[in-house]
Scaffold this motif. Structure first.
Motif, PDB file in Angstrom:
ATOM      1  N   LEU A  27      -6.741   1.997  -1.272  1.00  0.00           N
ATOM      2  CA  LEU A  27      -6.099   2.507  -0.062  1.00  0.00           C
ATOM      3  C   LEU A  27      -7.107   2.697   1.065  1.00  0.00           C
ATOM      4  O   LEU A  27      -6.850   2.324   2.218  1.00  0.00           O
ATOM      5  CB  LEU A  27      -5.394   3.832  -0.359  1.00  0.00           C
ATOM      6  N   SER A  37       0.241   9.945  -4.768  1.00  0.00           N
ATOM      7  CA  SER A  37       0.790  11.277  -4.486  1.00  0.00           C
ATOM      8  C   SER A  37       1.429  11.879  -5.732  1.00  0.00           C
ATOM      9  O   SER A  37       1.241  13.061  -6.038  1.00  0.00           O
ATOM     10  CB  SER A  37       1.819  11.194  -3.355  1.00  0.00           C
ATOM     11  N   VAL A  90      -2.424  11.731   1.736  1.00  0.00           N
ATOM     12  CA  VAL A  90      -1.858  12.081   0.446  1.00  0.00           C
ATOM     13  C   VAL A  90      -2.002  13.578   0.177  1.00  0.00           C
ATOM     14  O   VAL A  90      -1.207  14.176  -0.565  1.00  0.00           O
ATOM     15  CB  VAL A  90      -2.542  11.255  -0.668  1.00  0.00           C
ATOM     16  N   GLN A  95      -7.161   5.064  -4.976  1.00  0.00           N
ATOM     17  CA  GLN A  95      -7.685   5.607  -3.739  1.00  0.00           C
ATOM     18  C   GLN A  95      -8.667   4.641  -3.085  1.00  0.00           C
ATOM     19  O   GLN A  95      -8.654   4.453  -1.866  1.00  0.00           O
ATOM     20  CB  GLN A  95      -8.375   6.942  -4.003  1.00  0.00           C
ATOM     21  N   PHE A 141       0.404   4.348  -2.369  1.00  0.00           N
ATOM     22  CA  PHE A 141       0.250   5.680  -1.773  1.00  0.00           C
ATOM     23  C   PHE A 141       1.199   6.661  -2.454  1.00  0.00           C
ATOM     24  O   PHE A 141       0.813   7.789  -2.808  1.00  0.00           O
ATOM     25  CB  PHE A 141       0.543   5.603  -0.276  1.00  0.00           C
ATOM     26  N   ALA A 196      -5.344   7.224   4.185  1.00  0.00           N
ATOM     27  CA  ALA A 196      -5.393   7.478   2.744  1.00  0.00           C
ATOM     28  C   ALA A 196      -5.414   8.969   2.441  1.00  0.00           C
ATOM     29  O   ALA A 196      -4.810   9.424   1.462  1.00  0.00           O
ATOM     30  CB  ALA A 196      -6.614   6.795   2.127  1.00  0.00           C
ATOM     31  N   TRP A 228       0.818  -1.209   0.000  1.00  0.00           N
ATOM     32  CA  TRP A 228       0.000   0.000   0.000  1.00  0.00           C
ATOM     33  C   TRP A 228       0.854   1.262   0.000  1.00  0.00           C
ATOM     34  O   TRP A 228       0.439   2.294  -0.519  1.00  0.00           O
ATOM     35  CB  TRP A 228      -0.962   0.003   1.193  1.00  0.00           C
ATOM     36  N   ARG A 229       2.064   1.192   0.562  1.00  0.00           N
ATOM     37  CA  ARG A 229       2.936   2.367   0.579  1.00  0.00           C
ATOM     38  C   ARG A 229       3.388   2.744  -0.829  1.00  0.00           C
ATOM     39  O   ARG A 229       3.532   3.934  -1.143  1.00  0.00           O
ATOM     40  CB  ARG A 229       4.147   2.107   1.470  1.00  0.00           C
TER      41      ARG A 229
END
Length: 317
Positions: free
Chosen positions: A261, A39, A273, A258, A35, A270, A31-32
């Motif tokens: 997340l 971004s 971001v 999204q 993410f 989430a 998930w990172r």
């Protein structure tokens, strides 16, 4: 972009989601990493808007963005075999949401970037949580203000004044373009609050609601664009590619990331971001577009983000 890139099914101001949220399937990408990708995509959206408006009118950029974004969500819905929502009341509310969360802010940002740098537009976008905090104190009776959150609100708007160089009388900053960008950021929390009041618990999935919402926003721009613009005499390739990337990645693909997340790590994590978008937008504008940067811009941006973070602090129960 969060203001540009947050949809009707996720309330980034209050950390709430609307509609059923199924447990996420097992992910192959951490998930990172997703993410960070989100971004980057939303941070670069302001650069893409700037490039798009170099070859096309703002309404044309917004229409193209919505067309490509809707195509991505339509493909996702077909793959997952999800249908559009039913009910006239739901579609009426989605029409309003499409205007407040997509058609209006996307168009305002496109017009704003005719006269202001993409770096400033990205920072203005970061004021959405501040507007949301101010509006929620009036519109949502259950959202009580605290001293910390009110302090964050004041700090955030102090950061806006710093970015704009208020002590110089706002010289060097186009007031109209800046006002349009701030209005775009204000439109997002108005839309979030509207959705929270009208579509919460509708029984439709996030993907279904947002697919319908983007489709309605596309129809709205399809009506408005011919009234205010004429067909371009030529089709510049680079701006066209920028619009395609803005829609497919910054609007369609980003929404899908999204969703994953929010389902996996929750809306509070989430929505963090939001605090990376202006940093990336500023770096991209300076490094790629060669936009100028004075000391007040990054300092003010840090103050804005600090204030926005404080407005999200929830009292312990």
């Amino acid at each position: 972009m969060v203001a540009s890139v947050t949809t009707a099914t996720t309330d980034a101001t209050h950390g709430a989601t609307h509609g059923p949220l199924r447990a996420p399937a097992r992910r192959t990408i951490d998930w990172r990493v997703r993410f960070a990708a989100l971004s980057l995509v939303w941070g670069f959206s302001f650069l893409l808007i700037k490039v798009g408006t170099d070859g096309y009118a703002p309404f044309q950029v917004t229409l193209g963005r919505l067309l490509f974004g809707t195509a991505v969500l339509a493909a996702a819905m077909a793959t997952k075999r999800q249908r559009l929502p039913r009910g006239a009341r739901t579609w009426a509310h989605l029409t309003v949401a499409a205007f407040l969360l997509n058609a209006l802010p996307f168009s305002l940002f496109a017009y704003a970037e005719l006269t202001i740098p993409s770096t400033l537009a990205g920072i203005c976008n970061a004021t959405s949580p501040l507007w949301g905090m101010a509006l929620s104190m009036v519109a949502l009776s259950e959202d009580r203000p605290t001293r910390v959150r009110v302090a964050g609100l004041g700090l955030g708007f102090l950061g806006v004044l710093t970015v704009l160089g208020a002590w110089h009388g706002f010289t060097g900053v186009d007031p109209t373009g800046t006002a349009l960008a701030l209005l775009a950021s204000l439109s997002y929390p108005i839309g979030w609050i509207y959705v929270r009041r009208t579509l919460a618990g509708s029984g439709n999935s996030h993907l279904s609601l947002t697919g319908a919402q983007l489709m309605l926003a596309t129809l709205q721009l399809a009506v408005v664009t011919p009234l205010f613009t004429s067909m371009p005499s030529r089709l510049p390739v680079v701006p066209l590619l920028a619009v395609a990337a803005l829609g497919a990645l910054g609007t369609g693909f980003a929404v899908l990331i999204q969703y994953g997340l929010v389902a996996e790590v929750g809306p509070t994590t989430a929505q963090m971001v939001t605090y990376f978008i202006p940093v990336i937008a500023t770096a991209a504008g300076v490094a790629i577009l060669g936009e100028s940067l004075t000391w007040s811009t990054p300092v003010g941006a840090v103050i804005v983000l600090a204030g926005a973070a404080l407005t999200q602090v929830r009292p312990r129960r």
